[in-house]
Design a protein around this motif. Structure first.
Motif, PDB file in Angstrom:
ATOM      1  N   ILE A  10       0.833  -1.198   0.000  1.00 34.54           N
ATOM      2  CA  ILE A  10       0.000   0.000   0.000  1.00 34.54           C
ATOM      3  C   ILE A  10       0.871   1.253   0.000  1.00 34.54           C
ATOM      4  N   ASN A  11       0.572   2.174  -0.892  1.00 32.80           N
ATOM      5  CA  ASN A  11       1.305   3.442  -0.970  1.00 32.80           C
ATOM      6  C   ASN A  11       0.359   4.589  -1.305  1.00 32.80           C
ATOM      7  N   THR A  12      -0.897   4.440  -0.844  1.00 37.63           N
ATOM      8  CA  THR A  12      -1.909   5.463  -1.096  1.00 37.63           C
ATOM      9  C   THR A  12      -2.451   6.013   0.223  1.00 37.63           C
ATOM     10  N   GLY A  13      -3.169   7.131   0.147  1.00 38.72           N
ATOM     11  CA  GLY A  13      -3.742   7.734   1.346  1.00 38.72           C
ATOM     12  C   GLY A  13      -2.668   8.126   2.350  1.00 38.72           C
ATOM     13  N   ARG A  21       5.414   5.392   5.926  1.00 36.68           N
ATOM     14  CA  ARG A  21       5.373   3.939   5.732  1.00 36.68           C
ATOM     15  C   ARG A  21       4.681   3.239   6.899  1.00 36.68           C
ATOM     16  N   HIS A  22       4.532   3.956   8.017  1.00 39.54           N
ATOM     17  CA  HIS A  22       3.855   3.391   9.189  1.00 39.54           C
ATOM     18  C   HIS A  22       3.012   4.466   9.883  1.00 39.54           C
ATOM     19  N   TYR A  79       9.459   3.966  -3.344  1.00 40.49           N
ATOM     20  CA  TYR A  79       8.543   4.304  -2.242  1.00 40.49           C
ATOM     21  C   TYR A  79       9.314   4.490  -0.940  1.00 40.49           C
ATOM     22  N   LYS A  80      10.245   3.586  -0.662  1.00 39.32           N
ATOM     23  CA  LYS A  80      11.055   3.690   0.552  1.00 39.32           C
ATOM     24  C   LYS A  80      11.903   4.957   0.553  1.00 39.32           C
ATOM     25  N   ASN A 106      11.333   7.784  -0.974  1.00 39.93           N
ATOM     26  CA  ASN A 106      10.570   9.032  -0.987  1.00 39.93           C
ATOM     27  C   ASN A 106       9.558   9.167   0.155  1.00 39.93           C
ATOM     28  N   THR A 107       9.400   8.127   0.956  1.00 38.51           N
ATOM     29  CA  THR A 107       8.389   8.142   2.017  1.00 38.51           C
ATOM     30  C   THR A 107       9.029   7.933   3.378  1.00 38.51           C
ATOM     31  N   PRO A 108       8.831   8.846   4.334  1.00 34.20           N
ATOM     32  CA  PRO A 108       9.420   8.702   5.663  1.00 34.20           C
ATOM     33  C   PRO A 108       8.960   7.416   6.355  1.00 34.20           C
ATOM     34  N   VAL A 109       9.782   6.891   7.238  1.00 30.78           N
ATOM     35  CA  VAL A 109       9.436   5.680   7.967  1.00 30.78           C
ATOM     36  C   VAL A 109       8.262   5.920   8.886  1.00 30.78           C
TER      37      VAL A 109
END
Length: 289
Positions: free
Chosen positions: A202-205, A211-212, A277-278, A280-283
């Motif tokens: 999942i990488n939406t919303g 990521r968590h 995704y990893k 560009n997206t904070p943990v």
């Protein structure tokens, strides 16, 4: 007895000692029932409940009621503390409602999830080993105590403070946290329920911002509880400030983020879209853009 069993056998008394120390600290300046500190009675009950449910769970070799028992422990003890503490004020009552609502929400979510899947893979190696499985339930008792300590201290404390700015700021922080946590869980459940998403991440919303995000919401809501409880803390009760720190460390360094990141890397690590995704997206803390 193998090495893992020996470690579990050592871990059990350590968890109990940690809970006893918290019981002694949190009971200072608190209500008593029959000569016993109400806060300490709540701490003891948290472990007794786990051990009682462990017995049939071990015999049946099931983890189905593990999360549900944890949630019901929060609820039952919080209600007990309110009923057993004379003169609980508005701050204490609101904190009790906050803990109960959170436990109902999370407990029902986890119970429905395991009922749907039938099992939790994390327990596969633990269930057959008496001491390791018992240690898991004991640690849950400690988790309940350390997580709810600040709220329970405020509920049972004989120090009363009006609804000041700490209360309103903390309430807003808690509301924001539980909204994010609930929203993230709902979004992920819907994503996984769609057959078209089978085998995908999942990488939406909210999951496009963190990521968590559910863990971020969890940490945030307990920070809100801490803010509300701050004005009534006195003496050794300040030790209960371990609550939000414990929640954060558990999720960031313990059983939260690390195993999920490792599982995701194993499953999707070879995919370019997941690596992007990893990157560009904070943990944890959601990005604002």
């Amino acid at each position: 007895m193998n090495e893992k069993s020996r470690k579990a056998l050592i871990s059990i008394p350590i968890a109990v000692v940690a809970a006893v120390l918290m019981a002694l600290a949190g009971s200072q300046g608190g209500a008593a029932l029959g000569g016993f500190p109400v806060f300490a009675l709540g701490v003891a009950a948290a472990f007794v409940i786990q051990w009682l449910v462990f017995i049939p769970s071990y015999k049946a070799q099931t983890e189905k009621f593990y999360d549900l028992t944890g949630a019901l422990t929060y609820i039952s003890i919080t209600v007990f503390l309110v009923l057993a503490s004379p003169g609980v004020d508005a701050r204490g009552l609101v904190l009790a409602v906050m803990v109960v609502l959170w436990a109902i929400r999370l407990g029902s979510f986890l119970f429905l999830r395991i009922s749907k899947h039938g099992k939790d893979d994390r327990f596969d190696d633990l269930k057959p080993d008496f001491f390791r499985f018992l240690n898991t339930w004991t640690i849950q008792g400690l988790w309940v105590v350390l997580t709810a300590a600040l709220a329970w201290v405020a509920i049972t404390s004989d120090k009363k403070v009006g609804l000041d700015w700490f209360f309103w700021v903390g309430l807003l922080v808690w509301a924001a946290g539980i909204t994010v946590e609930t929203g993230a869980d709902v979004q992920k459940a819907r994503f996984k329920a769609d057959p078209a998403n089978k085998g995908r991440f999942i990488n939406t919303g909210l999951w496009s911002k963190s990521r968590h995000p559910n863990y971020f919401g969890e940490i945030t809501l307990w920070v809100g509880v801490a803010i509300i409880a701050l004005p009534v803390l006195q003496g050794w009760q300040w030790a209960a400030l371990v609550s939000p720190v414990f929640v954060a460390l558990l999720l960031i360094k313990g059983s939260g983020v690390p195993p999920l990141e490792a599982k995701a890397d194993k499953k999707w690590g070879s995919q370019a879209d997941y690596e992007a995704y990893k990157q560009n997206t904070p943990v944890l803390v959601p990005k604002l853009n």
